[in-house]
Motif scaffolding. Structure first.
Motif, PDB file in Angstrom:
ATOM      1  N   GLU A   9       1.046  -1.188   0.107  1.00 34.20           N
ATOM      2  CA  GLU A   9      -0.111   0.288  -0.072  1.00 34.20           C
ATOM      3  C   GLU A   9       0.836   1.283   0.084  1.00 34.20           C
ATOM      4  O   GLU A   9       0.198   2.499   0.328  1.00 34.20           O
ATOM      5  CB  GLU A   9      -0.927  -0.175   1.066  1.00 34.20           C
ATOM      6  CG  GLU A   9      -1.908  -1.235   1.166  1.00 34.20           C
ATOM      7  CD  GLU A   9      -2.715  -1.224   2.529  1.00 34.20           C
ATOM      8  OE1 GLU A   9      -3.736  -0.539   2.539  1.00 34.20           O
ATOM      9  OE2 GLU A   9      -2.344  -1.987   3.277  1.00 34.20           O
ATOM     10  N   HIS A 103       0.269   2.450   5.707  1.00 33.03           N
ATOM     11  CA  HIS A 103      -0.699   1.353   5.567  1.00 33.03           C
ATOM     12  C   HIS A 103       0.184   0.096   5.668  1.00 33.03           C
ATOM     13  O   HIS A 103       1.137   0.215   4.838  1.00 33.03           O
ATOM     14  CB  HIS A 103      -1.503   1.644   4.386  1.00 33.03           C
ATOM     15  CG  HIS A 103      -2.189   2.986   4.418  1.00 33.03           C
ATOM     16  ND1 HIS A 103      -3.330   3.358   5.330  1.00 33.03           N
ATOM     17  CD2 HIS A 103      -2.284   4.014   3.416  1.00 33.03           C
ATOM     18  CE1 HIS A 103      -3.728   4.485   5.271  1.00 33.03           C
ATOM     19  NE2 HIS A 103      -3.206   5.077   3.787  1.00 33.03           N
ATOM     20  N   SER A 190      -6.618  -2.293   1.926  1.00 37.30           N
ATOM     21  CA  SER A 190      -6.998  -1.637   0.478  1.00 37.30           C
ATOM     22  C   SER A 190      -7.386  -2.701  -0.381  1.00 37.30           C
ATOM     23  O   SER A 190      -7.310  -2.682  -1.732  1.00 37.30           O
ATOM     24  CB  SER A 190      -5.716  -1.011   0.035  1.00 37.30           C
ATOM     25  OG  SER A 190      -5.373   0.092   0.657  1.00 37.30           O
ATOM     26  N   PHE A 259      -9.419  -2.850  -5.032  1.00 34.02           N
ATOM     27  CA  PHE A 259      -8.289  -1.670  -5.079  1.00 34.02           C
ATOM     28  C   PHE A 259      -8.561  -0.757  -6.371  1.00 34.02           C
ATOM     29  O   PHE A 259      -8.413   0.567  -5.996  1.00 34.02           O
ATOM     30  CB  PHE A 259      -6.979  -2.459  -5.271  1.00 34.02           C
ATOM     31  CG  PHE A 259      -5.942  -1.419  -5.119  1.00 34.02           C
ATOM     32  CD1 PHE A 259      -5.244  -1.139  -4.070  1.00 34.02           C
ATOM     33  CD2 PHE A 259      -5.475  -0.925  -6.275  1.00 34.02           C
ATOM     34  CE1 PHE A 259      -4.139  -0.223  -3.735  1.00 34.02           C
ATOM     35  CE2 PHE A 259      -4.438   0.195  -6.301  1.00 34.02           C
ATOM     36  CZ  PHE A 259      -3.968   0.727  -5.119  1.00 34.02           C
TER      37      PHE A 259
END
Length: 356
Positions: A9, A103, A190, A259
């Motif tokens: 991410e 993240h 994500s 995503f």
């Protein structure tokens, strides 16, 4: 401000940095942008929001420019320095608080939080425990279940235990999981590595995709219900945490909120905030969001994702550093609740300073 990182991410974190750099209150805060390259180097970055704009055609990233940020030593020291590519060392000033907008692994899993705890540097967002718990969906579900918070039924499969499709399917059937199944890495975000399995013939490919991200994978029963999300913020001092108005992910033609739908402008999904819900539904979502936050010893912030089923809300997961780009659900929910994007950033920093 710390962003980028070694996880899958990386680009989303970098895009978040662009949004924060553009919106942060410059009258109150002096920002030192520190990027982490994909290889893990801490570099001093440009204070330029446009460099990290969210562009689906060219996702932003932190590139090694040869500089190295030198973190303070422990014992209360907070002086930050940088060694330039030519070897010169410069003082950057005293760190009041770190805003880690990272993240995934090495950022949202408690590791960077432990690093700053060791250095005695105040930081915004989640702590070691809640970050580690919520990064691992297996243990997050166990913690929520223990607190009486409903979660989607699941089984966990591990590469070390075989992890083949036949064994995974047998485990899912023995747990009573009805198709469709969602197969997801235990420690990724994500929607990276997530697949929807409609029948068992698709399971092997889904496991391969998930195992490419993690050696521990969850198979979850697909629940029927609206996908709603709520933001939770810790309050400074002794005031209780509070929840935003809920938002909703509306899928029009996309199988799930993947995503591409989240960040690349993919068709077939709409993010609606506030969600069209009754007062009772809003209250139930907010109350359960706060319960879930408390169950993991939440700190700073979290986005709590639900399925609103006919039997009531079921928690899908918590994110201790949710998507924070200007188009992400977490900021949208708080903006719908009466807060600006800039004020939200200030609140996170102020809460960390008050805690320190």
């Amino acid at each position: 401000m710390l962003f980028g990182g070694r996880s899958s991410e990386h680009s989303i974190s970098s895009a978040t940095a662009g949004g924060v750099l553009r919106a942060i209150n410059r009258d109150r805060f002096r920002v030192i942008p520190v990027g982490i390259t994909r290889a893990g180097a801490f570099v001093l970055e440009d204070d330029d929001p446009d460099k990290f704009a969210l562009d689906p055609a060219h996702m932003p990233e932190v590139v090694d420019n040869g500089s190295r940020v030198l973190w303070p030593e422990a014992n209360g020291a907070r002086e930050l320095r940088v060694r330039r590519a030519d070897g010169r060392v410069e003082d950057l000033g005293t760190v009041d608080v770190v805003l880690p907008i990272l993240h995934g692994t090495h950022g949202e899993d408690g590791t960077i939080q432990g690093f700053f705890d060791t250095l005695e540097l105040p930081y915004a967002g989640g702590g070691v425990l809640d970050s580690a718990l919520c990064m691992d969906k297996h243990f997050m579900k166990i913690a929520l279940q223990a607190a009486g918070v409903p979660v989607a039924p699941w089984v966990t499969v591990r590469r070390a235990e075989g992890g083949d499709a036949d064994a995974a399917a047998a485990a899912a059937h023995s747990a009573g999981l009805s198709l469709p199944w969602f197969v997801k890495p235990a420690r990724a975000g994500s929607s990276v590595g997530v697949s929807k399995v409609h029948d068992e013939s698709e399971l092997a490919a889904a496991l391969s995709t998930a195992f490419a991200e993690d050696d521990k994978v969850l198979i979850e029963e697909g629940l029927h219900g609206r996908e709603v999300e709520v933001g939770v913020l810790e309050s400074p001092g002794d005031a209780p945490a509070r929840a935003s108005l809920p938002g909703e992910v509306v899928l029009t033609s996309r199988e799930f909120y993947d995503f591409e739908g989240k960040y690349l402008g993919g068709d077939g999904v709409e993010v609606v905030c506030p969600a069209d819900m009754t007062a009772d539904e809003i209250a139930a979502i907010q109350e359960m969001g706060l319960r879930a936050f408390a169950a993991v010893d939440g700190r700073g912030l979290a986005r709590v994702d639900f399925f609103l089923t006919p039997a009531g809300p079921v928690v899908n997961e918590l994110n201790t550093m949710p998507g924070f780009t200007p188009i992400s659900m977490f900021p949208k929910c708080w903006i719908a609740s009466g807060m600006t994007y800039s004020a939200l950033i200030s609140e996170l920093i102020d809460t960390a300073l008050a805690r320190a």
